[in-house]
Write an enzyme that holds these catalytic residues in place. Sequence first.
Site, PDB file in Angstrom:
ATOM      1  N   ILE A   8       0.835  -1.193   0.000  1.00 59.21           N
ATOM      2  CA  ILE A   8       0.000   0.000   0.000  1.00 59.21           C
ATOM      3  C   ILE A   8       0.875   1.250   0.000  1.00 59.21           C
ATOM      4  O   ILE A   8       1.947   1.283   0.608  1.00 59.21           O
ATOM      5  CB  ILE A   8      -0.971   0.010   1.200  1.00 59.21           C
ATOM      6  CG1 ILE A   8      -2.078   1.049   0.991  1.00 59.21           C
ATOM      7  CG2 ILE A   8      -0.234   0.225   2.504  1.00 59.21           C
ATOM      8  CD1 ILE A   8      -3.270   0.869   1.902  1.00 59.21           C
TER       9      ILE A   8
ATOM     10  N   GLY B 232       0.380  -5.482   0.721  1.00 57.61           N
ATOM     11  CA  GLY B 232      -0.816  -5.551  -0.096  1.00 57.61           C
ATOM     12  C   GLY B 232      -0.645  -6.402  -1.336  1.00 57.61           C
ATOM     13  O   GLY B 232      -1.618  -6.961  -1.860  1.00 57.61           O
TER      14      GLY B 232
ATOM     15  N   ASP C 221      -1.601  -9.759  -0.253  1.00 63.36           N
ATOM     16  CA  ASP C 221      -3.068  -9.820  -0.192  1.00 63.36           C
ATOM     17  C   ASP C 221      -3.638 -10.152  -1.565  1.00 63.36           C
ATOM     18  O   ASP C 221      -4.548 -10.982  -1.690  1.00 63.36           O
ATOM     19  CB  ASP C 221      -3.641  -8.469   0.268  1.00 63.36           C
ATOM     20  CG  ASP C 221      -3.361  -8.154   1.727  1.00 63.36           C
ATOM     21  OD1 ASP C 221      -3.587  -9.025   2.571  1.00 63.36           O
ATOM     22  OD2 ASP C 221      -2.924  -7.028   2.010  1.00 63.36           O
TER      23      ASP C 221
ATOM     24  N   GLU D  64       3.179  -6.080   7.075  1.00 64.47           N
ATOM     25  CA  GLU D  64       2.374  -5.159   7.878  1.00 64.47           C
ATOM     26  C   GLU D  64       2.833  -5.051   9.324  1.00 64.47           C
ATOM     27  O   GLU D  64       2.777  -3.969   9.924  1.00 64.47           O
ATOM     28  CB  GLU D  64       0.892  -5.587   7.832  1.00 64.47           C
ATOM     29  CG  GLU D  64       0.186  -5.256   6.543  1.00 64.47           C
ATOM     30  CD  GLU D  64       0.383  -6.298   5.456  1.00 64.47           C
ATOM     31  OE1 GLU D  64      -0.287  -6.212   4.416  1.00 64.47           O
ATOM     32  OE2 GLU D  64       1.228  -7.213   5.638  1.00 64.47           O
TER      33      GLU D  64
ATOM     34  N   ASP E 290      -4.820  -6.632   6.930  1.00 65.93           N
ATOM     35  CA  ASP E 290      -6.278  -6.648   6.998  1.00 65.93           C
ATOM     36  C   ASP E 290      -6.986  -6.781   5.656  1.00 65.93           C
ATOM     37  O   ASP E 290      -8.201  -6.629   5.580  1.00 65.93           O
ATOM     38  CB  ASP E 290      -6.794  -5.390   7.717  1.00 65.93           C
ATOM     39  CG  ASP E 290      -6.317  -4.085   7.079  1.00 65.93           C
ATOM     40  OD1 ASP E 290      -5.686  -4.145   6.008  1.00 65.93           O
ATOM     41  OD2 ASP E 290      -6.585  -3.015   7.655  1.00 65.93           O
TER      42      ASP E 290
END
Length: 275
Positions: A69, A125, A128, A148, A156
């Site tokens: 991110i 991310g 993810d 993270e 998350d």
Amino acid sequence: MEKFKTLEIVQKNPNSSVFHLHLNRPSHRNALSPDFFSEFPRALASLDQNPSANVVILYGAGDHFCSGIDLKSLNSIAERALSGDRGRGGEWLRRHIKGLQDAVTAIERCRKPVIAAIHGACIGGGVDIVTACDIRFCTKDAFFSVKEVDLAITADLGTLQRLPSIVGFGNAMELALTGRRLSGQEAKQMGLVSGVFGSKQEMDDAVGFVAEGIASKSPLAVSGTKAVLLRSRDMNLEQGLDYVATWNSSMLLSDDLNETVSAQIQKRKPTFAKL
């Protein structure tokens, strides 16, 4: 075809039903910006609805797949959540996180298989995203990090939910708690990727071959296989068997089945209608 700020959809061969979706911020190592989270589900929805697309290959433009991110985005999210009333800030933050999660889950909502072709960094991310993909391949110089925890946050957007079923609970726990770098070869040993290649060109060729093979199969059978596998992941055996029985009671008796049988009898390749 819609133009995006952070993505690019490419059909390299006009006669192919394989489409490429590029994360396209190479100067930022494909860091995930607010624009990405609004554009990514739209791009996948457009490919899902495109009858000419049977398989999607997800790439990162430039030297890396995805560096996670965008930190500027993270700062702006924190500032927005911390301004004003704490309860309302927390309620807004929860809704915002759910929206980001939904953008990643768009990979699973896409009926067409999504194959991740990973080179360079795949961090935070990026993990993810690839754990939501249906198949993953990487180059030998690729590396992964569930980063993270080093940013003082809990991952998350899906890694903690999807990674354990891919690499095992113990491996997922170790990777998430340490944030360490996982090499491409170790990723193969853990089962995170299905293959490791010596160069990006080798990977591109191999992934293209796999994608074309899947794209040549019955699109009804391929989309059904993806849907049933994803649903069965969250069911016990009896529920999963019941679900696939219901699915096939609706989808099994198709023109694709008749075409497959005819093609085998006539010793030719089957041709299927678009989905």
